[in-house]
Design a protein around this motif. Sequence first.
Motif, PDB file in Angstrom:
ATOM      1  N   ASP A 163      96.341  43.851  12.954  1.00 48.63           N
ATOM      2  CA  ASP A 163      97.127  45.000  12.551  1.00 48.63           C
ATOM      3  C   ASP A 163      96.206  46.210  12.477  1.00 48.63           C
ATOM      4  O   ASP A 163      95.319  46.259  11.625  1.00 48.63           O
ATOM      5  CB  ASP A 163      97.768  44.759  11.180  1.00 48.63           C
ATOM      6  N   PRO A 164      96.394  47.202  13.348  1.00 50.10           N
ATOM      7  CA  PRO A 164      95.470  48.320  13.382  1.00 50.10           C
ATOM      8  C   PRO A 164      95.696  49.328  12.266  1.00 50.10           C
ATOM      9  O   PRO A 164      94.844  50.178  12.009  1.00 50.10           O
ATOM     10  CB  PRO A 164      95.764  48.954  14.755  1.00 50.10           C
ATOM     11  N   SER A 165      96.831  49.278  11.618  1.00 48.35           N
ATOM     12  CA  SER A 165      97.135  50.267  10.589  1.00 48.35           C
ATOM     13  C   SER A 165      96.645  49.802   9.221  1.00 48.35           C
ATOM     14  O   SER A 165      96.300  48.643   9.024  1.00 48.35           O
ATOM     15  CB  SER A 165      98.641  50.526  10.540  1.00 48.35           C
ATOM     16  N   GLU A 166      96.645  50.722   8.293  1.00 45.23           N
ATOM     17  CA  GLU A 166      96.225  50.401   6.933  1.00 45.23           C
ATOM     18  C   GLU A 166      97.278  49.538   6.255  1.00 45.23           C
ATOM     19  O   GLU A 166      98.466  49.863   6.257  1.00 45.23           O
ATOM     20  CB  GLU A 166      96.024  51.687   6.132  1.00 45.23           C
ATOM     21  N   ILE A 167      96.848  48.415   5.689  1.00 47.01           N
ATOM     22  CA  ILE A 167      97.769  47.544   4.970  1.00 47.01           C
ATOM     23  C   ILE A 167      97.767  47.942   3.504  1.00 47.01           C
ATOM     24  O   ILE A 167      96.729  47.956   2.852  1.00 47.01           O
ATOM     25  CB  ILE A 167      97.370  46.067   5.131  1.00 47.01           C
ATOM     26  N   THR A 168      98.932  48.270   2.992  1.00 45.56           N
ATOM     27  CA  THR A 168      99.100  48.641   1.600  1.00 45.56           C
ATOM     28  C   THR A 168      99.763  47.484   0.858  1.00 45.56           C
ATOM     29  O   THR A 168     100.330  46.573   1.483  1.00 45.56           O
ATOM     30  CB  THR A 168      99.978  49.887   1.473  1.00 45.56           C
ATOM     31  N   PRO A 169      99.750  47.496  -0.481  1.00 49.85           N
ATOM     32  CA  PRO A 169     100.466  46.457  -1.222  1.00 49.85           C
ATOM     33  C   PRO A 169     101.947  46.398  -0.852  1.00 49.85           C
ATOM     34  O   PRO A 169     102.528  45.314  -0.779  1.00 49.85           O
ATOM     35  CB  PRO A 169     100.260  46.861  -2.678  1.00 49.85           C
ATOM     36  N   GLU A 170     102.553  47.549  -0.610  1.00 49.70           N
ATOM     37  CA  GLU A 170     103.975  47.571  -0.246  1.00 49.70           C
ATOM     38  C   GLU A 170     104.209  46.890   1.098  1.00 49.70           C
ATOM     39  O   GLU A 170     105.167  46.122   1.265  1.00 49.70           O
ATOM     40  CB  GLU A 170     104.474  49.020  -0.202  1.00 49.70           C
TER      41      GLU A 170
ATOM     42  N   LEU B 241      93.469  44.304  -2.446  1.00 46.90           N
ATOM     43  CA  LEU B 241      94.908  44.338  -2.232  1.00 46.90           C
ATOM     44  C   LEU B 241      95.642  43.479  -3.251  1.00 46.90           C
ATOM     45  O   LEU B 241      96.635  43.908  -3.858  1.00 46.90           O
ATOM     46  CB  LEU B 241      95.239  43.850  -0.826  1.00 46.90           C
ATOM     47  N   TYR B 242      95.146  42.265  -3.449  1.00 44.84           N
ATOM     48  CA  TYR B 242      95.832  41.363  -4.356  1.00 44.84           C
ATOM     49  C   TYR B 242      95.625  41.763  -5.812  1.00 44.84           C
ATOM     50  O   TYR B 242      96.479  41.478  -6.653  1.00 44.84           O
ATOM     51  CB  TYR B 242      95.416  39.910  -4.086  1.00 44.84           C
ATOM     52  N   ARG B 243      94.523  42.442  -6.103  1.00 45.80           N
ATOM     53  CA  ARG B 243      94.359  42.974  -7.460  1.00 45.80           C
ATOM     54  C   ARG B 243      95.435  44.017  -7.746  1.00 45.80           C
ATOM     55  O   ARG B 243      96.010  44.043  -8.840  1.00 45.80           O
ATOM     56  CB  ARG B 243      92.972  43.576  -7.664  1.00 45.80           C
ATOM     57  N   GLU B 244      95.713  44.879  -6.765  1.00 46.96           N
ATOM     58  CA  GLU B 244      96.776  45.865  -6.959  1.00 46.96           C
ATOM     59  C   GLU B 244      98.114  45.174  -7.203  1.00 46.96           C
ATOM     60  O   GLU B 244      98.897  45.592  -8.067  1.00 46.96           O
ATOM     61  CB  GLU B 244      96.869  46.797  -5.755  1.00 46.96           C
ATOM     62  N   LEU B 245      98.379  44.124  -6.461  1.00 49.38           N
ATOM     63  CA  LEU B 245      99.627  43.383  -6.665  1.00 49.38           C
ATOM     64  C   LEU B 245      99.622  42.634  -7.995  1.00 49.38           C
ATOM     65  O   LEU B 245     100.668  42.480  -8.634  1.00 49.38           O
ATOM     66  CB  LEU B 245      99.854  42.404  -5.513  1.00 49.38           C
ATOM     67  N   PHE B 246      98.449  42.171  -8.429  1.00 49.16           N
ATOM     68  CA  PHE B 246      98.321  41.532  -9.731  1.00 49.16           C
ATOM     69  C   PHE B 246      98.662  42.531 -10.837  1.00 49.16           C
ATOM     70  O   PHE B 246      99.436  42.224 -11.755  1.00 49.16           O
ATOM     71  CB  PHE B 246      96.895  41.001  -9.909  1.00 49.16           C
ATOM     72  N   GLU B 247      98.114  43.722 -10.728  1.00 50.83           N
ATOM     73  CA  GLU B 247      98.363  44.746 -11.747  1.00 50.83           C
ATOM     74  C   GLU B 247      99.810  45.206 -11.736  1.00 50.83           C
ATOM     75  O   GLU B 247     100.332  45.656 -12.755  1.00 50.83           O
ATOM     76  CB  GLU B 247      97.404  45.920 -11.537  1.00 50.83           C
ATOM     77  N   ALA B 248     100.474  45.065 -10.578  1.00 53.07           N
ATOM     78  CA  ALA B 248     101.883  45.444 -10.467  1.00 53.07           C
ATOM     79  C   ALA B 248     102.824  44.300 -10.853  1.00 53.07           C
ATOM     80  O   ALA B 248     104.041  44.477 -10.871  1.00 53.07           O
ATOM     81  CB  ALA B 248     102.194  45.894  -9.043  1.00 53.07           C
ATOM     82  N   GLY B 249     102.268  43.119 -11.159  1.00 53.14           N
ATOM     83  CA  GLY B 249     103.083  41.998 -11.610  1.00 53.14           C
ATOM     84  C   GLY B 249     103.601  41.081 -10.530  1.00 53.14           C
ATOM     85  O   GLY B 249     104.436  40.202 -10.807  1.00 53.14           O
TER      86      GLY B 249
END
Length: 222
Positions: A4-11, A98-106
Amino acid sequence: MARDPSEITPEILLRAYAAGLFPMAESADDPGLFWVEPEERGVFPLDGLIVSRSLAKTVRSDRYEVRVDTDYDGVIGGCAASGPGRQGTWISGRIRLLYRELFEAGFVHTVEAWADGALVGGLYGVALGQAFFGESMFHRSRDASKVALVHLVARLRAGGFRLLDTQFVTDHLATLGAVAVPRPAYKRLLAAAMAGQGDFAAVPLSATLPGARALALLGTSD
């Protein structure tokens, strides 16, 4: 697999899980990620976890204190560490962030086995809809990761989940009840799980679930 050449975000990551994809890195030092959609997907039927008599005894003894969401860094570090049969890791620095951001978001949760004040095993994964996407597990003490898995499945059953994804089926996971399903069948399971909302906190996250109660939630009497 596709880069995937684009930036992967949590969303984007959450949308990928809902569509049946998950990311991996080639190595711990790889800054890039690639999407994976296996032809056969590993799943744990939530009514089919195999708990041996010896494992049930260990769970019931509460030898390990099982905590939830108290040490993300410790769990992901344990999963990334090398060990017997595992010389490298796909858990890169980018994945940790990435997964830390998802962890903090629940959305990401850890299930941890502790003994004498030390983290000795555990697992982590993504909860979305009525699905839990297991990412990795580790142990430093006998059966610690298996105890964490028993508690995870008990929590998922209590919270109305329908799917426990394990990505691939290894020989070890197969002994615990994991099965491989073809992609079309997995897509149907996933669609059903995305149609509802599970409650990972049906058993309060701050509560210590006794082993006997976890086994009762599984319907295991041995």
